[in-house]
Design a protein around this motif. Structure first.
Motif, PDB file in Angstrom:
ATOM      1  N   GLU A 192       0.838  -1.222   0.000  1.00  0.00           N
ATOM      2  CA  GLU A 192       0.000   0.000   0.000  1.00  0.00           C
ATOM      3  C   GLU A 192       0.866   1.262   0.000  1.00  0.00           C
ATOM      4  O   GLU A 192       2.043   1.197   0.281  1.00  0.00           O
ATOM      5  CB  GLU A 192      -0.894  -0.004   1.232  1.00  0.00           C
TER       6      GLU A 192
ATOM      7  N   ARG B  70       1.088   6.692   4.105  1.00  0.00           N
ATOM      8  CA  ARG B  70       0.317   7.891   4.460  1.00  0.00           C
ATOM      9  C   ARG B  70       1.078   8.657   5.532  1.00  0.00           C
ATOM     10  O   ARG B  70       1.516   8.068   6.524  1.00  0.00           O
ATOM     11  CB  ARG B  70      -1.054   7.491   4.983  1.00  0.00           C
TER      12      ARG B  70
ATOM     13  N   ARG C  42     -10.102   3.003   7.232  1.00  0.00           N
ATOM     14  CA  ARG C  42      -9.915   3.091   5.772  1.00  0.00           C
ATOM     15  C   ARG C  42     -11.253   3.330   5.064  1.00  0.00           C
ATOM     16  O   ARG C  42     -11.350   4.117   4.118  1.00  0.00           O
ATOM     17  CB  ARG C  42      -9.252   1.814   5.257  1.00  0.00           C
TER      18      ARG C  42
ATOM     19  N   GLU D 126     -12.089   6.562   2.717  1.00  0.00           N
ATOM     20  CA  GLU D 126     -12.496   6.424   1.310  1.00  0.00           C
ATOM     21  C   GLU D 126     -13.843   7.119   1.059  1.00  0.00           C
ATOM     22  O   GLU D 126     -14.035   7.782   0.030  1.00  0.00           O
ATOM     23  CB  GLU D 126     -12.567   4.941   0.953  1.00  0.00           C
TER      24      GLU D 126
END
Length: 751
Positions: free
Chosen positions: A308, A311, A346, A350
């Motif tokens: 991934e 972040r 998450r 999103e």
């Protein structure tokens, strides 16, 4: 039509001879419309002699021939070989020189003296006894007197006939001038009519264009209404965008809070991993089955994180104390509760990202709508501005066309009136000419005993009365030249007949007198700027000489330039103003002022040095101290009614200019109007009041229209504007402007 063959003259004895004109008809013989006249030019003058009536049996003319005889004084025999004409009505035919026939020259009988012929029934002198000397002398004296009387009557008749013919010629010339004037006025009227029709066509086109612009303006207003509706929708969209932006800000705040919570969880996890690593080092030799499962889960989580995107947390990771890098340690295993927390975070992130993208798309749509609305607003404003500009231009053009059409209609009406007046004058001239011709025929048909100067002239039936001829001439002059004579402007030439005006000492009521000389400051201001107009005003005030100056005085104003002079005499309670060709002898007057009216006005306001040496000022002859009589005219203390009572008459233009100077501009604040004075003859004058500006006099009609109109004789303009209403004056329109003018005039004459 006429062919002249011969012109002969015959001496018949005495002081007359016979002229015989023989000719041939070139065409069909017409009927005589007027008596044939023989015209002879001698010594710079033209003499006219009518034809003698002859019976057809004694004329001796052959077929297709004609013959006319005239009696002419023998003194004109040498002039018959010069310039002679035969006049038949309006046709004038030149004649060849007259000759004496050969037969008469060689074989004519001797002419016996008048009075020597033997009377019927008398015997010759040889067969009768001679008469006595006294009877013969008496008879000779009687015959001489009769001959002298007949000769004198004939000469007087010839002079009277010539004078009447000259008057007829002059009247015919004036009639021709009047007809030409009528034709000129008719042509001018036709031109004005064409101009009026053109102005109407332009006004119709302007009206159509105005309707078209009105329609376009209405369409633009509908577009503007639709644009306003679109603007309303855009306002709602803006309100929705503002709500979405607020929601986006809230979502961003919640995302920041979630990021902070994730960073805190990451920190707690790292600390837990560190603690677990320490415990694992202590227990690495004896791992439990649960720890092995935990390690496998942590390896999987590390592999998933490696796949991934990293972040960046909102909170930075902790730094080791001395800046040394953190010692690598195996990733601690996570519990199932941590995975569920991460999965929930998450999903929330999103969802917030998707909501943020949707909000950004709606924001872009709203911004595009706002840009379209601004463009529509700019285009609508430009269209409205252009339409307003075009509409204002068309409105001003329509106002100009309307004013031009009104002026053309007014001028056409004036020209029609002038044409009618010219036709009336032409008819009056024709009547006067007919009367003179009838009088001339009566004079020609009168017997010799009834001719002027004869013993029986008084009361004869065939005489012409001089009074009737003078009356006809005066009526003709009044019909052809109706304009009054104004001293100082348009003065008749030096050859004109002198005229006289007497202003009687009328008793002026006290109500028509003023407390001060209101005319003096106005006249002085006018003399400094427009001296010619001030001179005209001074000449118009001459009938007030006795009222302004009580002592007897006599003086002459010599205008020069062929305009004669004004002889003023104020004695015995009356002022006599006489227009003559030349001034009186200097011993009969107190002084003489020589110069045009403007020069006279400049002399009155000039200093002593300029009066003697300056150019453009009048010259003085006589007693200068008596000039106080002329200066006193501008100090007269009478209003318009009092001036009119003693004989002062102002022209419309001069009266309106004087009233305009009397009105103080400060009195006219917040007032704007126009008053028209329409005289019986001449153009219309307009007095314009202009909201604090000086009053103005114009001959052009104002575009804003006329509030009131006064119609009447030209010499009653000042009296009508001052409040009087004679029978010959009519007023139309509103009354309040005239009331204001009367108030201002009274204030100017009394303050």
């Amino acid at each position: 039509m006429l062919g002249i063959e011969t012109v002969e003259w015959f001496a018949e004895g005495g002081e007359n001879l016979t002229v015989r004109v023989t000719g041939r008809w070139r065409r069909r013989r017409p009927a005589w419309s007027a008596q044939p006249i023989l015209v002879v030019e001698a010594a710079g003058r033209r003499f006219r002699f009518p034809a003698m009536p002859e019976p057809p049996s004694v004329t001796g003319a052959g077929p297709g021939m004609w013959r006319i005889s005239f009696t002419v004084p023998a003194a004109l025999a040498p002039e018959l070989a010069g310039r002679t004409w035969l006049q038949l009505g309006a046709v004038v035919v030149p004649l060849p020189p007259a000759v004496e026939p050969l037969g008469r020259r060689s074989g004519e009988a001797p002419i016996e003296p008048e009075g020597s012929a033997v009377g019927e029934g008398e015997r010759p002198a040889s067969s009768a006894s001679p008469p006595s000397s006294e009877l013969e002398a008496e008879d000779a004296r009687r015959r001489a007197r009769e001959t002298e009387d007949a000769r004198r009557r004939a000469l007087e008749a010839e002079d009277a006939t010539f004078e009447l013919n000259a008057r007829v010629d002059a009247l015919e010339g004036e009639l021709a001038s009047a007809r030409l004037e009528v034709e000129r006025l008719s042509a001018s009227l036709s031109e004005r009519e064409r101009s009026r029709r053109t102005a109407e066509q332009r006004a119709h086109a302007a009206q159509a264009q105005r309707h078209e612009l009105t329609r376009r303006l209405e369409a633009g207003a509908a577009d503007a209404a639709r644009a306003r509706e679109a603007l309303g929708d855009l306002a709602a969209a803006e309100e929705r965008i503002r709500g979405l932006e607020e929601e986006l800000d809230g979502a961003r705040r919640r995302a920041d809070e979630a990021e902070q919570a994730a960073a805190a969880a990451t920190t707690a996890r790292r600390r837990a991993e560190e603690a677990w690593a320490e415990s694992a080092q202590r227990d690495r030799l004896q791992p439990s089955p649960g720890q092995a499962d935990r390690l496998r889960l942590e390896h999987r989580l590390a592999q998933r994180r490696a796949g991934e995107q990293a972040r960046v947390p909102s909170e930075p990771p902790p730094v080791s104390p001395r800046g040394s890098p953190e010692p690598s340690s195996p990733a601690p295993a996570r519990t199932p509760g941590d995975d569920e927390l991460l999965a929930a975070l998450r999903r929330e992130l999103e969802a917030r990202a998707a909501s943020e993208v949707a909000l950004r798309a709606r924001l872009l749509d709203a911004e595009g709508g706002l840009a379209a609305r601004s463009l529509i607003e700019r285009r609508t404003a430009q269209t409205l501005t252009q339409l307003r500009r075009e509409f204002d231009g068309l409105r001003s053009a329509f106002a100009c066309e309307r004013a031009a059409r009104l002026a053309a209609e007014q001028r056409a009406a004036e020209l029609a009136g002038q044409a009618r007046a010219g036709a009336d004058r032409s008819r009056a001239a024709q009547l006067a000419i007919g009367e003179l011709r009838q009088a001339l025929e009566q004079l020609r048909a009168a017997p010799a005993s009834e001719l002027p100067g004869g013993p029986e002239a008084a009361g004869g039936p065939g005489l012409v009365e001089p009074e009737r001829l003078n009356d006809a001439r005066q009526r003709l002059r009044a019909a052809i030249s109706p304009q009054p004579v104004v001293l100082g402007e348009g003065m008749p030439p030096a050859t004109a007949t002198a005229t006289a005006t007497t202003a009687a000492a009328a008793e002026v009521p006290e109500a028509e007198r003023t407390s001060r000389s209101w005319l003096a400051p106005i006249w002085h201001r006018l003399a400094e700027t427009e001296s010619d107009l001030a001179g005209r005003l001074l000449v118009e005030l001459l009938p007030a000489q006795r009222e302004a100056y009580s002592e007897p005085v006599a003086y002459d104003l010599v205008f020069g330039g062929g305009r004669g002079c004004a002889q003023v005499t104020a004695r015995d309670g009356a002022a006599v103003i006489r227009h003559a060709q030349s001034p009186r002898p200097r011993q009969e007057v107190d002084f003489q002022l020589i110069g045009d009216p403007g020069a006279i006005a400049r002399w009155l306001i000039a200093g002593p040095l300029r009066r003697r040496l300056g150019r453009g000022v009048a010259r003085v002859r006589g007693r200068r101290e008596r000039l106080i009589a002329l200066r006193s005219l501008i100090d007269v203390r009478l209003d318009f009614r009092g001036l009119h009572r003693i004989g002062v008459r102002f022209e419309p233009d001069l009266a309106l200019r004087l009233i305009a100077l009397m009105i103080d501009p400060a009195w006219t604040g917040h007032e704007r109007f126009a008053v028209a004075y329409r005289p019986s003859e001449g153009p219309t004058r307009y007095l314009l009041i202009r909201d604090g500006a000086p009053a103005q006099v114009s001959t052009e009609a104002p575009a804003s229209g006329v509030a009131a109109t006064i119609s009447g004789p030209g010499d009653l303009a000042a009296l009508a504007l001052a409040g009087e209403r004679p029978d010959s004056v009519t007023v139309s329109g509103q009354e309040w402007p005239l009331a204001l003018l009367r108030k201002w005039i009274k204030r100017a004459q009394s303050d």
